[in-house]
Design a protein around this motif. Structure first.
Motif, PDB file in Angstrom:
ATOM      1  N   UNK A 144      31.570  30.829  40.049  1.00 43.12           N
ATOM      2  CA  UNK A 144      32.776  31.658  39.907  1.00 43.12           C
ATOM      3  C   UNK A 144      33.882  30.918  39.158  1.00 43.12           C
ATOM      4  N   UNK A 145      34.742  31.684  38.509  1.00 46.71           N
ATOM      5  CA  UNK A 145      35.899  31.094  37.847  1.00 46.71           C
ATOM      6  C   UNK A 145      36.879  30.578  38.896  1.00 46.71           C
ATOM      7  N   UNK A 146      37.525  29.461  38.573  1.00 47.58           N
ATOM      8  CA  UNK A 146      38.532  28.907  39.452  1.00 47.58           C
ATOM      9  C   UNK A 146      39.858  29.641  39.321  1.00 47.58           C
ATOM     10  N   UNK A 147      40.850  29.153  40.066  1.00 44.56           N
ATOM     11  CA  UNK A 147      42.148  29.834  40.127  1.00 44.56           C
ATOM     12  C   UNK A 147      42.844  29.887  38.772  1.00 44.56           C
ATOM     13  N   UNK A 148      42.817  28.786  38.015  1.00 44.84           N
ATOM     14  CA  UNK A 148      43.539  28.753  36.740  1.00 44.84           C
ATOM     15  C   UNK A 148      42.906  29.688  35.711  1.00 44.84           C
ATOM     16  N   UNK A 153      42.987  34.852  32.831  1.00 46.52           N
ATOM     17  CA  UNK A 153      42.265  36.084  32.533  1.00 46.52           C
ATOM     18  C   UNK A 153      43.087  37.297  32.958  1.00 46.52           C
ATOM     19  N   UNK A 154      43.665  37.241  34.160  1.00 45.49           N
ATOM     20  CA  UNK A 154      44.446  38.352  34.675  1.00 45.49           C
ATOM     21  C   UNK A 154      45.684  38.641  33.854  1.00 45.49           C
ATOM     22  N   UNK A 155      46.270  37.605  33.274  1.00 37.27           N
ATOM     23  CA  UNK A 155      47.474  37.774  32.470  1.00 37.27           C
ATOM     24  C   UNK A 155      47.181  38.387  31.102  1.00 37.27           C
ATOM     25  N   UNK A 156      45.978  38.171  30.597  1.00 35.86           N
ATOM     26  CA  UNK A 156      45.687  38.510  29.205  1.00 35.86           C
ATOM     27  C   UNK A 156      44.702  39.652  28.992  1.00 35.86           C
ATOM     28  N   UNK A 157      44.040  40.103  30.057  1.00 35.28           N
ATOM     29  CA  UNK A 157      42.991  41.107  29.897  1.00 35.28           C
ATOM     30  C   UNK A 157      43.264  42.333  30.759  1.00 35.28           C
ATOM     31  N   UNK A 158      42.894  43.495  30.242  1.00 28.67           N
ATOM     32  CA  UNK A 158      42.984  44.706  31.046  1.00 28.67           C
ATOM     33  C   UNK A 158      41.998  44.605  32.205  1.00 28.67           C
ATOM     34  N   UNK A 159      42.221  45.445  33.216  1.00 30.19           N
ATOM     35  CA  UNK A 159      41.369  45.392  34.397  1.00 30.19           C
ATOM     36  C   UNK A 159      39.914  45.694  34.039  1.00 30.19           C
ATOM     37  N   UNK A 168      29.630  41.321  42.375  1.00 28.75           N
ATOM     38  CA  UNK A 168      29.903  41.272  43.800  1.00 28.75           C
ATOM     39  C   UNK A 168      31.363  41.015  44.126  1.00 28.75           C
ATOM     40  N   UNK A 169      32.242  41.480  43.241  1.00 38.28           N
ATOM     41  CA  UNK A 169      33.671  41.314  43.476  1.00 38.28           C
ATOM     42  C   UNK A 169      34.234  39.977  43.048  1.00 38.28           C
ATOM     43  N   UNK A 170      33.396  39.044  42.618  1.00 31.16           N
ATOM     44  CA  UNK A 170      33.854  37.734  42.165  1.00 31.16           C
ATOM     45  C   UNK A 170      33.865  37.662  40.643  1.00 31.16           C
ATOM     46  N   UNK A 171      34.822  36.935  40.108  1.00 30.64           N
ATOM     47  CA  UNK A 171      34.959  36.811  38.657  1.00 30.64           C
ATOM     48  C   UNK A 171      34.095  35.665  38.150  1.00 30.64           C
ATOM     49  N   UNK A 172      33.143  35.997  37.273  1.00 30.83           N
ATOM     50  CA  UNK A 172      32.257  34.991  36.695  1.00 30.83           C
ATOM     51  C   UNK A 172      32.410  34.870  35.187  1.00 30.83           C
TER      52      UNK A 172
END
Length: 465
Positions: A144-148, A153-159, A168-172
């Motif tokens: 899984x991707x870490x916090x940073x 990703x959350x700041x720059x990409x649409x949902x 499974x709900x985790x960001x990879x």
């Protein structure tokens, strides 16, 4: 990209299977043939150089990684690989890490499996399909991707673009590279000589093709040696003609490939594939033509090229850049015409997935999620980013800029490449499944019922009944 081919595994979430249908009705109606810019073909060294001056500025925060090394595997070759190495080189300058590019083979999941079995997996892999990410997770390879990285990703990409990198709900996955696979590129001089115009509907496309043919030039170049180009043809016709709901159902094999909607799409394709002298080299020639050659042969030979048009995504600019054609003047483009009520847009992408969890690998994923990384490759051409914070002025010509703006304007309303959602045996293996059946159909486009039956038999076996 690839927009190409590798392992495909069934998706379980329809939400994450959407691709920018809104593009067709919205921003893509902007003229894509604006005069502009250079040919989008970057130049420079062939690889990242390691270390270097860390004074380079960036908006993303990265750690000091002096003495660290990591490897990145991708199937990219030629200019695409060279340009990506420049992105890796900048990461080296910013962090002090040493990055090695590992050329991979299709299907990349098989390639990674052999590397993992040998005890030498790459730290990061660029996976071209959502199904490939899921399979890497199911096998216990992906981390899984870490916090940073997740924050960037959350700041720059649409949902929507975040969701297709989740399992499974985790960001990879970080979808670093996207593709608009609903474009038809054309030789502007051929159109001018023929008096042909850009079509907006399928019927108009057939009229344009006839006009080009009557001028003495074969209308279409088809890279049939690469089966993925044929699945892309089918997906565009099917999405526009059958609609997004049936597209989702077929992508999940909730309806059969013998459904009347499939047969109707095949019949429509046959209006071009089965038309005598409409495909460069005929079916035999097309099946011996790989995708890069299908593009370059459309833009070489002056006003008498082997074909006047070639269908494929924005990434065709890389291959156009290998010719003397200038994008926006010699090489122009229009959206794939509406077969039904709405013109289609099918998208694909390549996601960075961590296989060896480390500070360096997480930092690279964070870098690839940033607009800074995307800007480097965007200015070199032949690249499209789903990063909504990338300034589109980074793109080298007006054509690419408008394609990028259209992608971002679509937000979460999109459909992802159907074959990229299918099991590998059906949607992503040379000589098998959908690739092989559509190649056979290109040879014999009269056999609609036989092609549909074979597609269904192969799909049923691959999806497990």
């Amino acid at each position: 990209m690839r927009t190409s081919s590798t392992i495909r595994t069934r998706r379980t979430s329809k939400k994450t299977a959407r691709v920018a249908a809104a593009l067709a009705a919205g921003a893509l109606t902007l003229s894509l043939t604006a005069c502009g810019g250079d040919d989008g073909n970057g130049s420079g060294d062939n690889g990242s150089q390691g270390g270097g001056d860390k004074e380079t500025s960036a908006t993303v925060t990265l750690p000091e990684l002096d003495g660290e090394s990591l490897s990145v595997a991708a199937v990219w070759t030629g200019t695409e690989q060279k340009n990506f190495k420049k992105v890796l080189a900048e990461f080296e300058k910013l962090t002090g890490a040493k990055v090695t590019f590992v050329p991979a083979q299709d299907p990349i999941i098989n390639f990674l499996g052999s590397k993992i079995a040998g005890g030498a997996p790459p730290d990061v892999a660029m996976l071209p399909q959502p199904g490939a990410i899921k399979q890497a997770v199911d096998k216990g390879w992906a981390k899984p991707l870490g916090a940073e990285a997740t924050k960037e990703l959350g700041e720059n990409y649409s949902q929507g673009w975040q969701d297709i990198g989740k399992v499974g709900g985790k960001q990879y996955g970080v979808y670093y590279k996207a593709a608009n696979k609903s474009l038809i590129w054309y030789n502007a001089q051929v159109f001018e000589n023929a008096g042909a115009t850009e079509p907006k509907t399928w019927d108009e496309l057939l009229t344009t093709a006839r006009t080009v043919y009557d001028s003495g030039v074969t209308p279409f170049s088809v890279g049939g040696a690469d089966g993925w180009t044929l699945t892309d043809w089918f997906e565009n016709v099917y999405l526009s003609q059958a609609g997004p709901e049936k597209y989702d159902q077929l992508a999940q094999h909730e309806i059969k490939w013998t459904d009347p909607s499939v047969k109707k799409a095949l019949t429509t394709l046959a209006e071009i594939w089965g038309k005598k002298d409409y495909v460069a080299g005929g079916a035999t020639g097309a099946l011996q033509t790989e995708f890069p050659a299908s593009v370059t042969q459309t833009f070489t030979g002056g006003d008498q090229p082997k074909a006047g048009m070639v269908y494929e995504g924005d990434f065709a600019q890389v291959n156009i850049g290998e010719t003397k054609a200038k994008i926006g003047t010699d090489a122009k483009v229009f959206p794939f015409p509406a077969v039904g009520g709405t013109a289609p847009v099918v998208s694909g992408g390549d996601a960075a997935v961590i296989l060896k969890d480390s500070k360096a690998a997480q930092a690279l994923a964070t870098w690839l999620a940033s607009p800074d990384a995307a800007a480097i490759q965007a200015k070199l051409g032949g690249f499209l980013s789903p990063n909504r914070n990338l300034d589109t002025s980074a793109y080298p010509n007006e054509v690419q800029k408008k394609i990028a703006e259209a992608l971002i304007a679509a937000g979460d309303d999109f459909r992802f490449d159907m074959s990229d959602q299918a099991p590998q045996a059906f949607g992503g293996t040379p000589g098998k499944g959908e690739w092989k059946t559509l190649q056979d159909f290109l040879k014999n486009p009269k056999d609609v019922a036989g092609a549909a039956s074979k597609l269904e038999a192969d799909a049923a076996a691959a999806y497990g009944g």
